[in-house]
Design an enzyme around this catalytic site. Structure first.
Site, PDB file in Angstrom:
ATOM      1  N   ARG B 139       0.822  -1.216   0.000  1.00 32.05           N
ATOM      2  CA  ARG B 139       0.000   0.000   0.000  1.00 32.05           C
ATOM      3  C   ARG B 139       0.857   1.268   0.000  1.00 32.05           C
ATOM      4  O   ARG B 139       0.389   2.330  -0.385  1.00 32.05           O
ATOM      5  CB  ARG B 139      -1.001  -0.036   1.160  1.00 32.05           C
ATOM      6  CG  ARG B 139      -2.099  -1.093   0.926  1.00 32.05           C
ATOM      7  CD  ARG B 139      -3.126  -1.129   2.036  1.00 32.05           C
ATOM      8  NE  ARG B 139      -2.590  -1.698   3.259  1.00 32.05           N
ATOM      9  CZ  ARG B 139      -2.730  -2.972   3.629  1.00 32.05           C
ATOM     10  NH1 ARG B 139      -3.405  -3.820   2.874  1.00 32.05           N
ATOM     11  NH2 ARG B 139      -2.197  -3.394   4.762  1.00 32.05           N
ATOM     12  N   GLU B 176       4.144 -10.202  15.218  1.00 32.58           N
ATOM     13  CA  GLU B 176       3.546 -10.686  16.466  1.00 32.58           C
ATOM     14  C   GLU B 176       3.942 -12.153  16.680  1.00 32.58           C
ATOM     15  O   GLU B 176       4.325 -12.561  17.774  1.00 32.58           O
ATOM     16  CB  GLU B 176       2.026 -10.522  16.382  1.00 32.58           C
ATOM     17  CG  GLU B 176       1.315 -10.768  17.698  1.00 32.58           C
ATOM     18  CD  GLU B 176      -0.188 -10.622  17.567  1.00 32.58           C
ATOM     19  OE1 GLU B 176      -0.865 -10.664  18.599  1.00 32.58           O
ATOM     20  OE2 GLU B 176      -0.687 -10.470  16.432  1.00 32.58           O
TER      21      GLU B 176
END
Lengths: 192, 252
Positions: B139, B176
């Site tokens: 993006r 994560e």
């Protein structure tokens, strides 16, 4: 139709062509990869690239530009911004959040899938499909199918580079759609 | 709605949490996908689908980082920012349960808002002698090039592994769960170049830190990181350390 046929932009085209580079044997042996990242390192050549597309499309009543992940995301938005059109990203599976429609297409080995958001494109939209390069035309055809399923009219497909031997132009022609490119692929790696 | 917006002296508009938790329904806001897709510009549009957009959980602050220097320009810029903010949609539980995904694709469907977002970045960065805009896949590829084109800078894509052909340098960074790798072309950026790093959103800051490391490894100087959206609760701004961050919208 390719921009090389337009004599007036000849100087621009040469600058664009020489800014591209070829990487042999990427992503696998035998493939001469046409690398546009070096074009992006040349602000004048990159701007000329976008300007050539904008000149061609600004008066064609185009309401949406779809760009194919990921290099279509580099060329599509500047054109969309210049002509006041929406930009719609077409993505690999599971990248777009929310509701999508999917189109499967055939690769040399196996298949892949392109997705578009439901509601992004509407019946009556006039669409331009943008990617950095057209080879076999399989990805562009998948993109056109998505657009037509959403009720849009595909005006043209536009790429920086065409690899003529892979007959993408013919494939698009049999889909009934024209292709516009700026340059044809090169075979010799540039000195850069 | 105006009585719930408090204009703080620092320039931040805050939507009163009380309004949002008590009186708004927790249901899906009815969509007007057609209106949005037709490009109608009457008022602001919020693009939602039946994929359950929870508008009650969407609290948007107008970041003071985007406040103008001159008071007399406040209204003009705030209109742009509020339009940008309301064109972004939130998709709950994507890519996994518990995550409220900030979706900028609806911003891209509003040509005025998209242009405004780019203009806000251009106004900030032109004349700052920036020679490179580095955009993080994918993006960042949407917002970076228009800025680069406008300010006359190179655009350098920062990519996932094995996408860039030719010689690259790689930086591993933590997710994560597990790690990922970011790559940049050798030779794309020279020592001493002044760089702007762009992505659509900053969360924990891990991705931006990886980009910063790659650029600093080749001797470039990071002028700033710029994103459309910040998730301040995830403290990405702190993780950037001494590198400044500029965002258009802050979302909690």
């Amino acid at each position: 139709m390719s921009a090389g046929e337009n004599g007036g932009s000849g100087g621009c085209i040469n600058g664009i062509k020489s800014a591209l580079r070829v990487i042999p044997n990427f992503p696998k042996p035998g493939i001469m990869f046409q690398d546009i990242t070096t074009l992006l390192l040349d602000p004048k050549a990159f701007k000329d690239t976008i300007d050539l597309f904008v000149e061609r499309y600004k008066d064609k009543d185009i309401s949406v530009i779809v760009g194919i992940e990921a290099r279509g995301f580099i060329f599509g938005p500047p054109i969309a911004l210049a002509i006041g059109a929406k930009f719609v990203p077409l993505r690999k599976p599971k990248k777009l959040p929310g509701e999508v429609i999917s189109e499967k297409y055939i690769l040399e080995y196996g298949s892949d899938c392109l997705e578009m958001h439901v509601g992004a494109v509407e019946s009556g939209d006039r669409a331009l499909v943008v990617d950095d390069l057209v080879a076999t035309g399989g990805t562009l055809c998948a993109a056109m199918n998505l657009l037509e399923r959403a009720g849009a009219e595909v005006v043209e497909c536009a790429c920086v580079i065409e690899v003529p031997d892979l007959k993408g132009r013919e494939r698009l022609r049999s889909h009934g759609k024209p292709l516009y490119v700026l340059v044809e692929s090169q075979f010799e790696p540039n000195s850069q | 709605m105006m009585n719930t917006l408090r204009y703080l002296s620092s320039g931040i508009f805050v939507i009163s949490p009380k309004l949002l938790t008590s009186s708004l329904p927790t249901s899906v806001k009815p969509s007007s996908i057609s209106a949005l897709a037709r490009g109608e510009t009457a008022g602001r549009r919020f693009y939602s689908t039946i994929a359950a957009v929870r508008t009650d959980l969407k609290v948007k602050c107008f970041s003071n980082m985007a406040a103008p220097d001159h008071k007399k320009n406040v209204d003009v810029k705030d209109d742009r920012i509020s339009r940008i903010s309301s064109s972004i949609r939130v998709i709950p539980d994507f890519p996994k349960p518990g995550i409220m995904f900030q979706d900028i694709t609806t911003l891209l469907l509003d040509p005025v808002a998209f242009k405004d977002s780019i203009d806000l970045f251009i106004e900030r960065y032109k004349g700052k002698d920036i020679s490179v805009v580095a955009g993080v896949e994918a993006r960042g590829f949407i917002f970076g090039p228009p800025i680069a084109l406008a300010i006359g800078a190179k655009f350098v894509p920062m990519r996932k592994p094995n996408k860039l052909p030719g010689a690259v340098i790689s930086e591993e960074y933590s997710l994560e769960y597990g790690t990922d790798i970011m790559e940049m072309h050798v030779g794309a950026v020279q020592a001493g170049e002044r760089v702007l790093v762009i992505d659509d959103l900053i969360a924990t800051g891990g991705t931006l830190v990886a980009a910063i490391k790659l650029l600093e490894r080749v001797g470039a100087s990071i002028v700033e990181c710029a994103c459309v959206i910040e998730l301040p609760d995830l403290k990405g701004r702190d993780r950037l350390g001494d590198k400044p961050l500029f965002v258009l919208v802050s979302s909690t």
